[in-house]
Design a protein around this motif. Structure first.
Motif, PDB file in Angstrom:
ATOM      1  N   THR A 127       2.399 -12.384  -3.061  1.00  0.00           N
ATOM      2  CA  THR A 127       3.137 -11.141  -2.813  1.00  0.00           C
ATOM      3  C   THR A 127       2.161  -9.984  -2.656  1.00  0.00           C
ATOM      4  N   ALA A 128       2.282  -9.265  -1.562  1.00  0.00           N
ATOM      5  CA  ALA A 128       1.360  -8.142  -1.316  1.00  0.00           C
ATOM      6  C   ALA A 128       1.582  -7.026  -2.346  1.00  0.00           C
ATOM      7  N   PRO A 129       0.499  -6.394  -2.791  1.00  0.00           N
ATOM      8  CA  PRO A 129       0.614  -5.330  -3.806  1.00  0.00           C
ATOM      9  C   PRO A 129       1.083  -4.004  -3.197  1.00  0.00           C
ATOM     10  N   VAL A 130       2.314  -4.002  -2.708  1.00  0.00           N
ATOM     11  CA  VAL A 130       2.816  -2.850  -1.953  1.00  0.00           C
ATOM     12  C   VAL A 130       2.913  -1.593  -2.819  1.00  0.00           C
ATOM     13  N   THR A 131       3.370  -1.760  -4.057  1.00  0.00           N
ATOM     14  CA  THR A 131       3.513  -0.585  -4.923  1.00  0.00           C
ATOM     15  C   THR A 131       2.155   0.102  -5.117  1.00  0.00           C
ATOM     16  N   ALA A 132       1.117  -0.706  -5.357  1.00  0.00           N
ATOM     17  CA  ALA A 132      -0.227  -0.129  -5.526  1.00  0.00           C
ATOM     18  C   ALA A 132      -0.701   0.517  -4.232  1.00  0.00           C
ATOM     19  N   MET A 133      -0.371  -0.088  -3.118  1.00  0.00           N
ATOM     20  CA  MET A 133      -0.789   0.489  -1.826  1.00  0.00           C
ATOM     21  C   MET A 133      -0.112   1.840  -1.595  1.00  0.00           C
ATOM     22  N   LEU A 134       1.192   1.904  -1.891  1.00  0.00           N
ATOM     23  CA  LEU A 134       1.900   3.183  -1.685  1.00  0.00           C
ATOM     24  C   LEU A 134       1.353   4.248  -2.632  1.00  0.00           C
ATOM     25  N   ARG A 135       1.017   3.823  -3.866  1.00  0.00           N
ATOM     26  CA  ARG A 135       0.448   4.767  -4.839  1.00  0.00           C
ATOM     27  C   ARG A 135      -0.850   5.366  -4.299  1.00  0.00           C
ATOM     28  N   GLU A 136      -1.615   4.555  -3.590  1.00  0.00           N
ATOM     29  CA  GLU A 136      -2.900   5.027  -3.031  1.00  0.00           C
ATOM     30  C   GLU A 136      -2.721   5.634  -1.630  1.00  0.00           C
ATOM     31  N   HIS A 137      -1.470   5.822  -1.229  1.00  0.00           N
ATOM     32  CA  HIS A 137      -1.157   6.446   0.069  1.00  0.00           C
ATOM     33  C   HIS A 137      -1.625   5.631   1.274  1.00  0.00           C
ATOM     34  N   VAL A 138      -1.650   4.312   1.120  1.00  0.00           N
ATOM     35  CA  VAL A 138      -1.886   3.466   2.299  1.00  0.00           C
ATOM     36  C   VAL A 138      -0.624   3.526   3.151  1.00  0.00           C
ATOM     37  N   ASN A 139      -0.805   3.586   4.472  1.00  0.00           N
ATOM     38  CA  ASN A 139       0.360   3.583   5.378  1.00  0.00           C
ATOM     39  C   ASN A 139       0.878   2.142   5.496  1.00  0.00           C
ATOM     40  N   VAL A 140       1.872   1.816   4.657  1.00  0.00           N
ATOM     41  CA  VAL A 140       2.426   0.453   4.663  1.00  0.00           C
ATOM     42  C   VAL A 140       3.616   0.414   5.613  1.00  0.00           C
ATOM     43  N   CYS A 141       3.545  -0.487   6.579  1.00  0.00           N
ATOM     44  CA  CYS A 141       4.707  -0.670   7.456  1.00  0.00           C
ATOM     45  C   CYS A 141       5.226  -2.093   7.272  1.00  0.00           C
ATOM     46  N   LEU A 142       6.215  -2.438   8.063  1.00  0.00           N
ATOM     47  CA  LEU A 142       6.939  -3.673   7.775  1.00  0.00           C
ATOM     48  C   LEU A 142       6.960  -4.571   9.010  1.00  0.00           C
ATOM     49  N   GLY A 143       6.870  -5.885   8.785  1.00  0.00           N
ATOM     50  CA  GLY A 143       6.958  -6.816   9.905  1.00  0.00           C
ATOM     51  C   GLY A 143       7.735  -8.060   9.525  1.00  0.00           C
TER      52      GLY A 143
END
Ligand code: ZN
Length: 424
Positions: free
Chosen positions: A272-288
């Motif tokens: 499972t990708a660490p999306v919550t941590a990525m959003l916390r660090e302001h990574v631009n997470v998109c969806l596919g």
């Protein structure tokens, strides 16, 4: 001067709140949101949410041909099984598979997507016919008897010929398959080419634990991409399941976008990708969705729901707005499109979601969009103001004919390939 007005619906505004408003469209863009002067043509959005078309940030459209072909395998076996079958896929097969993907995407509310495969000139012709908007990359894996320089010259010819094709609906990018299937030389050359041609680069990154461990052993997971000059706002990294906290900080610092593919990751048991941590660090997470073989479908509503559920399953705060943004605003930012928002001046890539359904009747329409809706609830879809589906009817492609042709292709494919040795 607006050509038509979408009236009577609730608009999902850029702040991800619903507002009663009409939307006027002219010359392919949104010309007004709010009280709009009447136009000759109107599209009735009564009982509908009028929202930006969904943006699938990672897929392989021709893989509709291999849906269900290599099931219940762990990643390495699955990849071997798929590559074995892909070796037999011809350019005209790519066209057919891509056409079916376009039908599926139109019917499920996707208006733009990032697409990587082989024979992408043939995918481009299918996408041109469909009316959808695509960012296309012809994948690069080293070897297979073709010298690197020749391979890259061919990719460059594709990038230059098809960038801004189909009245600007088709743009192009470079697509090294992953840092583990491309050499440093290839990565460095592709980085330079993308800069010179001013196009994006996409790659699979840290999808499996094994890939991450191998790359990290050689200190080559993000370092190789950095040394090659690839870590920048031009890079769209798919998966990044095994990015650790330090990796996430580096991705953020360099403005790299990440395409999260929750269903594919679960189906191939990669983690499972660490999306919550990525959003916390302001990574631009998109969806596919990934391709239809690893992901099962191209329904971005399924991806939204799964992305939300994965975070809830871990007890993490999950804001509906974050999920909706991943599938719209963030996807547009990653692909460099002036889309993903219902806003004056933005591309008129718009879908109408029919909310008068038993499973969408409830307290919170945004919750219904994320947790209850499916792609089949999309009633009308348009790209650049061109209506591709109206009242559930696809306009530019003969849907039944494409489905029949693909099913026949699959039957024939299984007929002549049944003597293959089973994958071990
Ligand atoms: Zn992929």
């Amino acid at each position: 001067m607006s050509e038509f007005v979408i009236t009577g619906g609730y608009v999902l505004a850029p702040d991800m709140k619903l507002k009663r408003a009409d939307v006027a469209v002219g010359s392919g863009i949104i010309t007004q949101v709010g009280e709009c002067q009447s136009a000759e043509q109107t599209i009735d959005a009564k009982n509908c949410i009028v929202m930006p078309g969904l943006i699938n940030a990672h897929t392989h459209t021709p893989m509709t041909l291999l849906r269900g072909a290599c099931e219940n395998l762990m990643f390495e076996q699955w990849q071997k099984c798929i590559w074995n079958k892909e070796a037999k896929i011809t350019p005209s097969d790519v066209h057919l598979g891509s056409l079916l993907a376009c039908v599926e995407m139109i019917k499920t509310g996707t208006t733009s997507f990032a697409d990587v495969y082989i024979h992408m000139d043939r995918a481009a012709s299918a996408i041109k016919k469909s009316g959808l908007r695509g960012v296309l990359g012809w994948g690069v894996i080293e070897g297979f008897g073709e010298p690197l320089r020749e391979k890259l010259a061919h990719r460059r010819a594709f990038v230059r010929q098809y960038n801004n094709a189909a009245d600007g609906r088709i743009t192009t990018m470079y697509a090294p398959h992953s840092p583990s299937t491309c050499s440093m030389e290839a990565l460095g050359l592709l980085s330079r080419m993308s800069e010179e041609d001013n196009v994006l680069v996409t790659t699979h990154l840290l999808e499996t634990r094994k890939e991450a461990e191998t790359l990290k052993k050689d200190n080559c997971h993000l370092q190789c991409l950095k040394d090659a000059g690839l870590l920048s706002g031009r890079l769209l990294a798919a998966h990044s399941v095994w990015a650790n906290d330090e990796d996430i900080k580096i991705l953020s610092q360099h403005g790299v976008s990440v395409a999260h593919n929750p269903i594919s990751n679960m189906k191939l048991s990669v983690g499972t990708a660490p999306v919550t941590a990525m959003l916390r660090e302001h990574v631009n997470v998109c969806l596919g969705t990934d391709g239809a073989a690893p992901g099962g479908s191209l329904d971005m509503f399924a991806s939204m729901r799964t992305a939300a559920l994965l975070r809830r399953d871990r007890g993490q705060d999950t804001h509906l707005q974050d999920i909706l943004k991943m599938a719209t605003v963030n996807g547009a930012a990653a692909l460099g499109l002036l889309a993903g928002q219902i806003k004056k001046g933005f591309l008129a890539d718009i879908i109408l979601v029919d909310m008068k359904k038993p499973h969408l009747t409830g307290h919170d329409p945004l919750s219904a969009l994320v947790y209850s809706a499916t792609g089949a609830d999309v009633k009308t879809s348009m790209v650049g103001g061109e209506v591709l589906m109206e009242d559930y009817q696809i306009k530019k492609i003969d849907e039944e004919n494409v489905i029949e042709r693909v099913q026949k292709w699959i039957d024939d494919f299984n007929c002549w390939s049944f003597r293959e040795l089973p994958v071990k």
